[in-house]
Design an enzyme around this catalytic site. Structure first.
Site, PDB file in Angstrom:
ATOM      1  CG  HIS A  15      -2.000   1.133   1.284  1.00 42.46           C
ATOM      2  ND1 HIS A  15      -3.363   1.028   1.594  1.00 42.46           N
ATOM      3  CD2 HIS A  15      -1.833   2.393   0.996  1.00 42.46           C
ATOM      4  CE1 HIS A  15      -3.932   1.985   1.725  1.00 42.46           C
ATOM      5  NE2 HIS A  15      -3.082   2.928   1.349  1.00 42.46           N
ATOM      6  CG  HIS A  17      -1.329   6.478  -2.135  1.00 38.47           C
ATOM      7  ND1 HIS A  17      -2.864   5.930  -2.745  1.00 38.47           N
ATOM      8  CD2 HIS A  17      -1.682   5.848  -0.764  1.00 38.47           C
ATOM      9  CE1 HIS A  17      -3.678   5.624  -2.155  1.00 38.47           C
ATOM     10  NE2 HIS A  17      -3.002   5.474  -0.817  1.00 38.47           N
ATOM     11  N   PRO A 113      -4.398   7.379 -12.487  1.00 41.08           N
ATOM     12  CG  PRO A 113      -4.759   5.630 -13.858  1.00 41.08           C
ATOM     13  CD  PRO A 113      -4.880   6.433 -12.483  1.00 41.08           C
ATOM     14  CE  LYS A 114      -2.830  12.438  -9.841  1.00 40.54           C
ATOM     15  NZ  LYS A 114      -2.167  11.126  -9.755  1.00 40.54           N
ATOM     16  CG  ASP A 183      -9.284  11.333  -6.276  1.00 40.23           C
ATOM     17  OD1 ASP A 183     -10.270  11.531  -5.645  1.00 40.23           O
ATOM     18  OD2 ASP A 183      -8.438  12.115  -6.211  1.00 40.23           O
ATOM     19  CD  GLU A 243      -8.009   6.888   4.989  1.00 38.00           C
ATOM     20  OE1 GLU A 243      -8.458   6.951   3.619  1.00 38.00           O
ATOM     21  OE2 GLU A 243      -6.625   7.413   5.114  1.00 38.00           O
ATOM     22  CG  ASP A 355      -1.276   5.764   3.445  1.00 40.54           C
ATOM     23  OD1 ASP A 355      -1.903   5.594   2.190  1.00 40.54           O
ATOM     24  OD2 ASP A 355      -2.191   6.583   4.139  1.00 40.54           O
TER      25      ASP A 355
HETATM   26  C1  6MZ Z   1      -7.106   8.093   0.854  1.00 44.26           C
HETATM   27  C2  6MZ Z   1      -5.284   8.570  -0.040  1.00 44.26           C
HETATM   28  C3  6MZ Z   1      -4.201   8.647   0.881  1.00 44.26           C
HETATM   29  O1  6MZ Z   1      -2.660   8.618  -6.560  1.00 44.26           O
HETATM   30  O2  6MZ Z   1      -1.569  10.958  -6.962  1.00 44.26           O
HETATM   31  N1  6MZ Z   1      -4.101   8.905  -1.301  1.00 44.26           N
HETATM   32  N2  6MZ Z   1      -6.334   8.298  -0.303  1.00 44.26           N
HETATM   33  N3  6MZ Z   1      -6.470   7.800   2.085  1.00 44.26           N
HETATM   34  C4  6MZ Z   1      -5.062   8.237   2.246  1.00 44.26           C
HETATM   35  N4  6MZ Z   1      -4.371   8.180   3.571  1.00 44.26           N
HETATM   36  C5  6MZ Z   1      -4.094   9.205   3.997  1.00 44.26           C
HETATM   37  N5  6MZ Z   1      -2.983   8.691   0.717  1.00 44.26           N
HETATM   38  C6  6MZ Z   1      -3.030   9.022  -0.559  1.00 44.26           C
HETATM   39  O3  6MZ Z   1      -1.166   9.729  -4.964  1.00 44.26           O
HETATM   40  C7  6MZ Z   1      -1.729  10.374  -4.082  1.00 44.26           C
HETATM   41  C8  6MZ Z   1      -3.276  10.159  -4.000  1.00 44.26           C
HETATM   42  O4  6MZ Z   1      -3.725   8.960  -3.293  1.00 44.26           O
HETATM   43  C9  6MZ Z   1      -4.578   8.939  -2.517  1.00 44.26           C
HETATM   44  C10 6MZ Z   1      -5.238  10.440  -2.923  1.00 44.26           C
HETATM   45  O5  6MZ Z   1      -6.195  10.475  -3.718  1.00 44.26           O
HETATM   46  C11 6MZ Z   1      -3.939  11.182  -3.451  1.00 44.26           C
HETATM   47  O6  6MZ Z   1      -4.366  12.325  -4.090  1.00 44.26           O
HETATM   48  P1  6MZ Z   1      -1.191   9.431  -6.613  1.00 44.26           P
HETATM   49  O7  6MZ Z   1      -0.072   8.657  -6.977  1.00 44.26           O
END
Ligand code: 6MZ
Length: 413
Positions: A15, A17, A113-114, A183, A243, A355
């Protein structure tokens, strides 16, 4: 507390991001550049980024707290800084190198993906930039594709041998698989586009779909058709769940039976019970066209019958635990009361994860060090080993990881 010994232990990250894992130093450099071009006012954003600066010696440097709302504001800023193709490629390369440097041997990296018309960016070209970042990693051997079709690069030697060297040292190897995130701000149409993109990119290591974003924004049922479609097409699904204390949503998400959920912070008693009892029927299907075996939820039973059902068994819903993230965002008040302890005691499958290692100034080694402060070292190695079972990778990769962790058991167990 010693973090060093956890750095050398092999680990699995499920997990993470992409944009939340970007280096603070890179974000500062990008912000300075945009400041010079007059796109942003550097002094306005500098302190926001600095607040997340990495402290390698602190376990939970609490002065770094950010509320969930602050964190999502920071993501919006990060996206302003990172959303052009070259930067997406750069941060992907750096994030992979950072995970490899702390001996993560399997990384499931997720990203949204954006589309950004001002940069001529489509969701597809965004993902091409991510994949280019994987290709550009040269300090470690990267395997990000299940096929050897020349699209991706495969590991030349397995995890089990140290035959390659880099600067005179054994060359590290890392498996990468990708999850595409939806998202919660998006429309169903945009989510469907993401799922179809994931299917298109299966050959370059995309294995599943994640639902994330600000947990108080949107209604997750908007995305159900896209999530069901993803599952029917053989993609694995993980949901950010609980969450915030929205029990109706938590129950509905658990009823959906995702293979994994992220966070699971705000579950009330009956939801805990449901989580601990939920079992996902899984079946092994012979894929006659590629001569491989794939594991799929039996919700895709028609595919199983067509493909040839081999065997079936059940699996619990794995929980991706992000200790530092939960504490920094004040979702959980302290580690001592974190649900990690309860799940661990009940032997419910859980996976320690970062995270957003940039945003929360953590590393996977730090997360293991925090957990080890509460539990014994042997058990903690077992946590890393068991994480393998919850990866979304193909069975042959999972088997190689199992063998690798078994080989390391004497050293770290
Ligand atoms: C929910 C989270 C997150 O996708 O642009 N993101 N969503 N809860 C969390 N815990 C704190 N942490 C990150 O990575 C950033 C995006 O991941 C999600 C959010 O949509 C954030 O904008 P990417 O690579």
């Amino acid at each position: 507390m010693e973090i060093g010994s956890w750095v050398s232990m092999p680990k699995v990250e499920l997990h993470a991001h992409l944009n939340g894992s970007a280096r603070s130093s890179t974000l500062l450099e990008l912000a300075r550049g945009l400041g010079e071009k007059g796109v942003i006012v550097f002094s306005d954003v500098e302190h926001v980024i600095l607040k997340g600066m990495f402290c390698p010696f602190c376990l939970l440097d609490l002065f770094n707290d950010r509320s969930l709302t602050e964190v999502f504001k920071l993501f919006d800023l990060i996206h302003v800084l990172t959303t052009d193709h070259a930067t997406v490629t750069r941060i992907t390369k750096e994030v992979v190198e950072d995970f490899a440097a702390e001996n993560v041997v399997y990384l499931e990296l997720r990203t949204t993906p954006k589309r950004n018309d001002s940069k001529c960016m489509t969701k597809h070209s965004y993902m091409e930039a991510v994949i280019e970042g994987l290709r550009r990693v040269d300090a470690v051997d990267v395997n990000f594709t299940s096929t050897n079709n020349g699209v991706g690069r495969t590991v030349k030697s397995s995890l089990m041998s140290d035959t390659h060297t880099y600067n005179g040292l054994p060359r590290k190897k890392i498996y990468i698989r990708l999850l595409l995130s939806i998202d919660r701000r998006e429309t169903l149409e945009a989510a469907m586009e993401t799922v179809k993109l994931a299917l298109e990119l299966k050959d370059v290591g995309v294995v599943g779909i994640d639902l994330s974003g600000h947990p108080k924004v949107g209604d997750w049922t908007t995305f159900l058709p896209a999530l069901k479609f993803a599952r029917d097409q053989g993609l694995r699904v993980t949901l950010h769940c609980g969450e915030v204390p929205n029990q109706e949503e938590i129950h509905a998400m658990l009823d959906f039976l995702p293979e994994r959920i992220g966070h699971a912070c705000c579950l009330e008693e009956d939801a805990w019970r449901k989580l601990k009892m939920s079992k996902i029927p899984v079946c092994a299907i012979a894929n006659t066209s590629s001569n491989t075996i794939v594991w799929q939820t039996s919700i895709t039973l028609s595919a199983a019958i067509i493909g040839g059902l081999l065997e079936s068994c059940n699996s619990y819903v794995g929980v991706e635990i992000c200790l530092t993230s939960n504490i920094r965002t004040n979702t959980i008040s302290s580690v001592d009361v974190h649900h990690f302890a309860d799940l661990y005691r009940d032997k419910h499958p859980l996976i320690l994860c970062t995270d957003d290692m940039g945003v929360f100034s953590t590393t996977l080694s730090k997360e293991y060090a925090i957990a080890a402060a509460t539990f014994g070292k042997k058990e903690i190695f077992e946590l890393a080993r068991n994480a393998v079972e919850f990866s979304f990778a193909e069975e042959d990769v999972v088997q190689e990881l199992r063998d690798f962790f078994n080989m390391k058991r004497d050293e770290y167990g």
